[in-house]
Design a protein around this motif. Structure first.
Motif, PDB file in Angstrom:
ATOM      1  N   ALA A  82       6.242   3.061   8.061  1.00 50.12           N
ATOM      2  CA  ALA A  82       7.870   1.741   7.896  1.00 50.12           C
ATOM      3  C   ALA A  82       8.672   2.998   7.574  1.00 50.12           C
ATOM      4  O   ALA A  82       8.976   3.397   6.918  1.00 50.12           O
ATOM      5  CB  ALA A  82       7.120   1.080   6.172  1.00 50.12           C
ATOM      6  N   THR A  83       9.392   1.814   8.209  1.00 48.34           N
ATOM      7  CA  THR A  83      11.077   2.348   8.101  1.00 48.34           C
ATOM      8  C   THR A  83      11.455   1.579   7.194  1.00 48.34           C
ATOM      9  O   THR A  83      11.902   0.480   7.259  1.00 48.34           O
ATOM     10  CB  THR A  83      11.794   2.369   9.778  1.00 48.34           C
ATOM     11  OG1 THR A  83      11.076   3.408  10.508  1.00 48.34           O
ATOM     12  CG2 THR A  83      13.525   2.879   9.235  1.00 48.34           C
ATOM     13  N   LEU A  84      11.752   2.239   5.732  1.00 43.71           N
ATOM     14  CA  LEU A  84      12.513   1.587   5.307  1.00 43.71           C
ATOM     15  C   LEU A  84      14.083   1.848   5.119  1.00 43.71           C
ATOM     16  O   LEU A  84      14.734   2.473   5.419  1.00 43.71           O
ATOM     17  CB  LEU A  84      11.892   2.388   3.224  1.00 43.71           C
ATOM     18  CG  LEU A  84      13.560   1.687   2.302  1.00 43.71           C
ATOM     19  CD1 LEU A  84      12.944   0.535   1.748  1.00 43.71           C
ATOM     20  CD2 LEU A  84      12.828   2.477   1.021  1.00 43.71           C
TER      21      LEU A  84
ATOM     22  N   THR B  89      18.159   5.276   5.726  1.00 43.54           N
ATOM     23  CA  THR B  89      17.180   4.477   6.267  1.00 43.54           C
ATOM     24  C   THR B  89      15.974   6.236   5.828  1.00 43.54           C
ATOM     25  O   THR B  89      16.311   7.286   6.135  1.00 43.54           O
ATOM     26  CB  THR B  89      16.741   4.381   7.750  1.00 43.54           C
ATOM     27  OG1 THR B  89      17.315   5.532   8.376  1.00 43.54           O
ATOM     28  CG2 THR B  89      17.643   3.357   8.056  1.00 43.54           C
TER      29      THR B  89
ATOM     30  N   ARG C 144       3.378   3.720   5.441  1.00 40.76           N
ATOM     31  CA  ARG C 144       3.031   1.907   4.954  1.00 40.76           C
ATOM     32  C   ARG C 144       2.409   2.043   3.128  1.00 40.76           C
ATOM     33  O   ARG C 144       1.463   2.587   2.971  1.00 40.76           O
ATOM     34  CB  ARG C 144       2.390   1.125   5.829  1.00 40.76           C
ATOM     35  CG  ARG C 144       2.715   1.377   6.855  1.00 40.76           C
ATOM     36  CD  ARG C 144       2.283   0.282   7.955  1.00 40.76           C
ATOM     37  NE  ARG C 144       3.211   0.407   8.973  1.00 40.76           N
ATOM     38  CZ  ARG C 144       3.036  -0.562  10.230  1.00 40.76           C
ATOM     39  NH1 ARG C 144       2.028  -1.594  10.072  1.00 40.76           N
ATOM     40  NH2 ARG C 144       3.304   0.037  11.068  1.00 40.76           N
TER      41      ARG C 144
ATOM     42  N   TYR D 150       5.871   1.061  -2.704  1.00 44.83           N
ATOM     43  CA  TYR D 150       7.492   1.678  -3.290  1.00 44.83           C
ATOM     44  C   TYR D 150       8.410   0.919  -4.294  1.00 44.83           C
ATOM     45  O   TYR D 150       9.066  -0.655  -4.505  1.00 44.83           O
ATOM     46  CB  TYR D 150       8.096   2.671  -2.034  1.00 44.83           C
ATOM     47  CG  TYR D 150       7.282   2.931  -1.241  1.00 44.83           C
ATOM     48  CD1 TYR D 150       6.966   4.363  -1.652  1.00 44.83           C
ATOM     49  CD2 TYR D 150       6.669   2.915  -0.336  1.00 44.83           C
ATOM     50  CE1 TYR D 150       6.163   5.005  -0.810  1.00 44.83           C
ATOM     51  CE2 TYR D 150       5.730   3.382   0.416  1.00 44.83           C
ATOM     52  CZ  TYR D 150       5.329   4.053   0.628  1.00 44.83           C
ATOM     53  OH  TYR D 150       5.139   5.254   1.335  1.00 44.83           O
TER      54      TYR D 150
ATOM     55  N   CYS E 193       6.571  -2.174   2.073  1.00 47.81           N
ATOM     56  CA  CYS E 193       6.111  -0.875   2.809  1.00 47.81           C
ATOM     57  C   CYS E 193       5.263  -1.510   3.733  1.00 47.81           C
ATOM     58  O   CYS E 193       4.939  -0.534   3.911  1.00 47.81           O
ATOM     59  CB  CYS E 193       7.252   0.245   2.266  1.00 47.81           C
ATOM     60  SG  CYS E 193       8.631   0.133   2.152  1.00 47.81           S
TER      61      CYS E 193
ATOM     62  N   CYS F 289      11.057  -2.124   6.406  1.00 49.35           N
ATOM     63  CA  CYS F 289      11.361  -3.079   5.489  1.00 49.35           C
ATOM     64  C   CYS F 289      12.694  -2.748   4.949  1.00 49.35           C
ATOM     65  O   CYS F 289      13.203  -2.045   5.211  1.00 49.35           O
ATOM     66  CB  CYS F 289      10.017  -2.574   4.214  1.00 49.35           C
ATOM     67  SG  CYS F 289      10.195  -0.856   3.820  1.00 49.35           S
ATOM     68  N   SER F 290      13.317  -3.497   3.628  1.00 50.28           N
ATOM     69  CA  SER F 290      14.813  -2.982   2.874  1.00 50.28           C
ATOM     70  C   SER F 290      14.307  -3.524   1.716  1.00 50.28           C
ATOM     71  O   SER F 290      14.114  -4.207   0.816  1.00 50.28           O
ATOM     72  CB  SER F 290      15.496  -3.821   4.105  1.00 50.28           C
ATOM     73  OG  SER F 290      14.925  -5.472   4.204  1.00 50.28           O
TER      74      SER F 290
END
Length: 202
Positions: free
Chosen positions: A72-74, A113, A118, A121, A139, A144-145
């Motif tokens: 996942a890219t947060l 980022t 995944r 968090y 995430c 996710c953001s």
């Protein structure tokens, strides 16, 4: 996108999310990818980054095999702020607190980022002596953001120039102030500063 990753190969145990078979191969402290050699078979692959573990169940390696770990890219947003540190922690399920730290991104402006395994968090955003905790960020998908709660402080001093303004943590006492968070110097008439939401002495 991930570094310092540990990968462990176990004979498949037939249980989802478990890797209880005896370890047959490992590869540690790797970035982005790694290669392991093992006898032909079906394996559970355990991928570890910091305190977070993901198990890839029943991977068919009767011949050469490739596994893509779900990541996942947060994106963490803190618009208008600089010198911000962001930390991704395992979610502890409690408001305002956080579990073990998994990843960090420091000294960033506006946003940053972080690539994660995944999961769920808690995100800790720190600026100077002030921090905000964003609880339970999901995430479990590819992206996710989280957006830090910010406030724009306007300080007015009409008719004055060459004024310096400092925002400090509120110490709860009249006429004194806590640790400095932000400053704006050599301004005329008014100035504004973006802060993490909270109580300040100015």
């Amino acid at each position: 996108g991930l570094s310092d990753v540990h990968v462990y190969l176990h004979p498949a145990d037939g249980a989802a999310g478990s890797a209880s078979g005896s370890q047959v191969a490992s590869s540690t402290w790797k970035a982005n990818s790694t290669t392991l050699t093992a006898p032909s078979g079906t394996y559970d692959i355990r991928v570890v980054h910091g305190p977070v573990t993901v198990v890839m169940d029943q991977v068919d390696c009767k011949s050469s095999c490739t596994v893509d770990v779900p990541l996942a890219t947060l994106t963490v947003n803190f618009p208008g702020m600089t010198d911000v540190h962001s930390y991704a922690h395992v979610s502890d399920g409690a408001p305002g607190t956080y579990g073990a730290q998994d990843s960090s991104s420091t000294w960033k402006a506006g946003n940053t980022t972080i690539v994660l395994l995944r999961g769920m968090y808690d995100i800790r955003v720190v600026h100077g002596p002030v921090q905000a905790v964003l609880d339970g960020i999901d995430c479990r998908a590819a992206a996710c953001s989280a957006t830090a709660p910010t406030a724009t402080l306007t300080v007015n001093f009409p008719g004055m120039s060459d004024v310096h303004t400092y925002a400090h943590v509120n110490d709860g006492a009249a006429g004194t102030f806590g640790a400095q968070d932000t400053s704006s110097t050599w301004k005329a008439g008014t100035t504004s500063m973006v802060l993490l939401q909270g109580m300040y002495d100015v």
